[in-house]
Write an enzyme that holds these catalytic residues in place. Structure first.
Site, PDB file in Angstrom:
ATOM      1  N   ASN A 137     -17.046  11.003  -8.829  1.00 55.12           N
ATOM      2  CA  ASN A 137     -16.481  11.306  -7.515  1.00 55.12           C
ATOM      3  C   ASN A 137     -17.021  10.391  -6.414  1.00 55.12           C
ATOM      4  OD1 ASN A 137     -15.131  13.254  -8.858  1.00 55.12           O
ATOM      5  ND2 ASN A 137     -16.271  15.000  -8.019  1.00 55.12           N
ATOM      6  N   HIS A 195      18.821  -4.501  25.158  1.00 60.04           N
ATOM      7  CA  HIS A 195      20.012  -3.847  24.572  1.00 60.04           C
ATOM      8  C   HIS A 195      20.825  -4.818  23.717  1.00 60.04           C
ATOM      9  CE1 HIS A 195      19.361  -0.577  27.530  1.00 60.04           C
ATOM     10  NE2 HIS A 195      19.036  -1.580  28.322  1.00 60.04           N
ATOM     11  N   SER A 236      24.494 -18.631  -2.907  1.00 67.85           N
ATOM     12  CA  SER A 236      25.286 -17.605  -3.577  1.00 67.85           C
ATOM     13  C   SER A 236      25.862 -18.209  -4.843  1.00 67.85           C
ATOM     14  CB  SER A 236      26.402 -17.136  -2.649  1.00 67.85           C
ATOM     15  OG  SER A 236      27.468 -16.591  -3.419  1.00 67.85           O
ATOM     16  N   LYS A 268      27.145 -20.441   1.270  1.00 66.52           N
ATOM     17  CA  LYS A 268      26.131 -19.496   1.742  1.00 66.52           C
ATOM     18  C   LYS A 268      24.708 -20.060   1.767  1.00 66.52           C
ATOM     19  CE  LYS A 268      26.587 -15.633   2.613  1.00 66.52           C
ATOM     20  NZ  LYS A 268      26.874 -14.441   1.802  1.00 66.52           N
ATOM     21  N   GLU A 284      14.823 -11.113   4.775  1.00 65.17           N
ATOM     22  CA  GLU A 284      15.336  -9.787   4.403  1.00 65.17           C
ATOM     23  C   GLU A 284      14.317  -9.012   3.571  1.00 65.17           C
ATOM     24  OE1 GLU A 284      19.978 -10.143   3.676  1.00 65.17           O
ATOM     25  OE2 GLU A 284      18.915 -11.888   2.949  1.00 65.17           O
ATOM     26  N   TYR A 312     -13.351  17.167  -4.106  1.00 65.61           N
ATOM     27  CA  TYR A 312     -12.466  16.340  -4.923  1.00 65.61           C
ATOM     28  C   TYR A 312     -11.493  17.188  -5.723  1.00 65.61           C
ATOM     29  CZ  TYR A 312     -10.823  12.920  -8.347  1.00 65.61           C
ATOM     30  OH  TYR A 312     -10.036  12.117  -9.119  1.00 65.61           O
ATOM     31  N   LYS A 343      -4.305   5.636  -5.066  1.00 62.29           N
ATOM     32  CA  LYS A 343      -4.476   4.197  -5.303  1.00 62.29           C
ATOM     33  C   LYS A 343      -3.205   3.382  -5.458  1.00 62.29           C
ATOM     34  CE  LYS A 343      -8.758   5.263  -7.556  1.00 62.29           C
ATOM     35  NZ  LYS A 343      -8.328   6.706  -7.551  1.00 62.29           N
TER      36      LYS A 343
HETATM   37  N1  ARG Z   1      -9.923   8.250 -11.948  1.00 63.60           N
HETATM   38  C1  ARG Z   1     -10.432   9.156 -10.993  1.00 63.60           C
HETATM   39  C2  ARG Z   1      -9.796   8.932  -9.618  1.00 63.60           C
HETATM   40  O1  ARG Z   1      -9.270   7.901  -9.434  1.00 63.60           O
HETATM   41  C3  ARG Z   1     -11.899   9.031 -10.881  1.00 63.60           C
HETATM   42  C4  ARG Z   1     -12.596  10.246 -10.374  1.00 63.60           C
HETATM   43  C5  ARG Z   1     -12.562  11.320 -11.418  1.00 63.60           C
HETATM   44  N2  ARG Z   1     -13.331  12.463 -11.014  1.00 63.60           N
HETATM   45  C6  ARG Z   1     -13.153  13.637 -11.603  1.00 63.60           C
HETATM   46  N3  ARG Z   1     -13.875  14.614 -11.194  1.00 63.60           N
HETATM   47  N4  ARG Z   1     -12.306  13.817 -12.593  1.00 63.60           N
HETATM   48  O2  ARG Z   1      -9.815   9.773  -8.767  1.00 63.60           O
END
Ligand code: ARG
Length: 461
Positions: free
Chosen positions: A111, A157, A278, A284, A291, A318, A326
């Protein structure tokens, strides 16, 4: 087979679908180098404080160095059965040095480990984005200096409003990107505290030295509350907010480039390098890069929204929901980096059509405000009255389908008898931009000075 890390409590291993939904190695492999850096700092501290024997610590440090080399040269094999980057590295360490590897996790939990790794990764990414933003600002300021006096229409505008210079328009974005950089820097200041040593959530009974690991990893200090350390992801949210705002700036600029590149506007052409053709229409030249910058703003904003929603109902500390922090962040910040690189290239290659811009700047009675200002200055009329008289002159010119400067003096005097032929001097676009000398205004002298000021400042960074 039950799990090596917690098998003591378990009779069987995970269901296949559990392995699939639980594994994060598919994306958190990106944290490998940060994970190793964190472990190196941790093991050095464990040895320093006497929690670990020197020879075990030395073996661990050497093993981690080997793993780093394997990761850097691409020979490390990541395994989904080992769930995440932390366990992949620990398993490899065990294979390399044996039982001593099991001592690395003393006084640590995944954690605080993941909170640490992700902070380090975000910090590196902020620094890289800052460098890219600077590059983009330099490209814009260079072009602005070259076009400090190039006239184009300014819009409100989406209607022609008053003439401005192309350089002034580009410098507007330099200012926006400067604020984006300062927002990212602010986020960096707040995230720069080390969560390592918060352990699972409550701290640890081992006599660890959190200040030492914080210092070794370039943090300003350790975080002050262990529960907060493993719970919050505000450092990701804050970075994504700054990224989303930056993406909006990029997207608005991209939209302008798309408009400018249309044959209808014809203000500026994108180079072949940032344009596609194109497969069916030979004429084109599509502004795809612009874009895509506009489009990617959507996924960056989406990543911010996604994580806000993941976090909103989580009690401390946690929960595995937080593993969802992520992928969106990796994707969004990578997308932003791509957008910055593409925009920098587009700006460098952007070729304005000065004739078309200038012609458009004069169209649509864009110097009407200059005429009203002249009436105020010369005839000492209140602005509201001057506005009304100018409006009548514009209406007259519009019925005749001619420009303001094409009205004859008697025609003007029929509306306001005190108008003299001096008025014609203020009706040109060049005259108009040169008169806008108020601080921050579009006068070429201002723009030149601002562009130089920016370049001097950016070159010092
Ligand atoms: N892969 C986990 C994450 O990205 C790591 C932490 C895991 N901790 C746990 N108590 N299972 O959050």
């Amino acid at each position: 087979m039950s799990n090596k890390m917690w098998g003591g409590r378990f009779a069987s291993g995970p269901d296949a679908i559990m392995e699939e939904i639980n594994a994060s190695i598919g994306f958190d492999y990106r944290l490998a180098l940060q994970d190793i850096a964190g472990s190196q700092a941790h093991v050095a501290m464990l040895a320093q404080t006497g929690i670990l024997a020197q020879e075990d610590a030395a073996a661990i440090a050497k093993g981690l160095d080997e793993i780093r080399a394997e990761i850097e040269d691409g020979t490390f094999t990541f395994s989904r059965a080992l769930e995440d980057i932390h366990m992949n590295i620990e398993a490899r360490l065990t294979a390399l040095i044996g039982a001593a590897a099991g001592r690395l996790h003393t006084a640590r939990s995944r954690n605080d480990q993941v909170a640490l790794d992700f902070r380090l990764w975000i910090r590196d990414t902020i620094d890289a984005l800052d460098r890219q933003l600077r590059e983009l600002q330099v490209a814009l300021a260079d072009k602005a200096l070259a076009h400090a006096g190039s006239v184009m229409p300014g819009f409100t505008h989406m209607q022609s409003a008053q003439p401005v210079t192309f350089g002034h328009h580009l410098l507007a974005y330099v200012e926006m990107f400067s604020r984006d950089r300062s927002r990212l820097r602010d986020a960096r200041v707040r995230l720069n505290e080390s969560p390592l040593g918060a352990a699972a959530l409550a701290g640890t009974s081992f006599p660890i030295d959190r200040a030492a690991t914080a210092k070794a990893l370039g943090f300003d200090r350790p975080t002050a509350n262990s529960l907060d350390s493993v719970s919050d992801r505000d450092f990701v949210l804050e970075t994504l907010s700054a990224a989303a705002i930056c993406a909006i700036h990029l997207s608005r600029f991209a939209e302008e480039i798309v408009l400018w590149a249309t044959p209808q506007f014809g203000f500026a052409a994108l180079s072949d390098k940032f344009t596609t053709g194109s497969s069916i229409m030979p004429q084109k030249r599509n502004p795809d890069a612009a874009e895509l910058v506009r489009g990617k703003a959507g996924r960056i904003i989406g990543a911010l929204n996604g994580l806000l929603i993941v976090m909103k109902g989580l009690p401390l500390t946690y929960s595995k929901d937080m593993q969802e922090d992520k992928e969106g962040a990796f994707d969004a910040l990578h997308s932003l980096s791509l957008c910055l690189a593409a925009m920098t290239g587009m700006v460098r290659d952007l070729e304005p059509d000065l004739k078309r811009m200038k012609a458009a700047a004069g169209a649509g009675y864009a110097t009407a405000t200059d005429l009203a200002d002249w009436l105020v200055r010369r005839l000492k009329l209140p602005f509201r009255e001057a506005h009304h008289i100018t409006g009548r002159l514009v209406a007259l010119a519009a019925t005749k389908k001619i420009g303001l400067e094409k009205l004859t003096l008697p025609e003007m005097q029929a509306v306001e008898p005190k108008i003299s032929d001096e008025v014609y001097a203020v009706l040109g676009v060049e005259k108009s931009i040169r008169s806008r000398t108020s601080y921050g205004g579009t006068a070429p002298s201002n723009v030149r000075a601002q562009a130089k000021r920016w370049l001097a400042r950016l070159n010092k960074e």
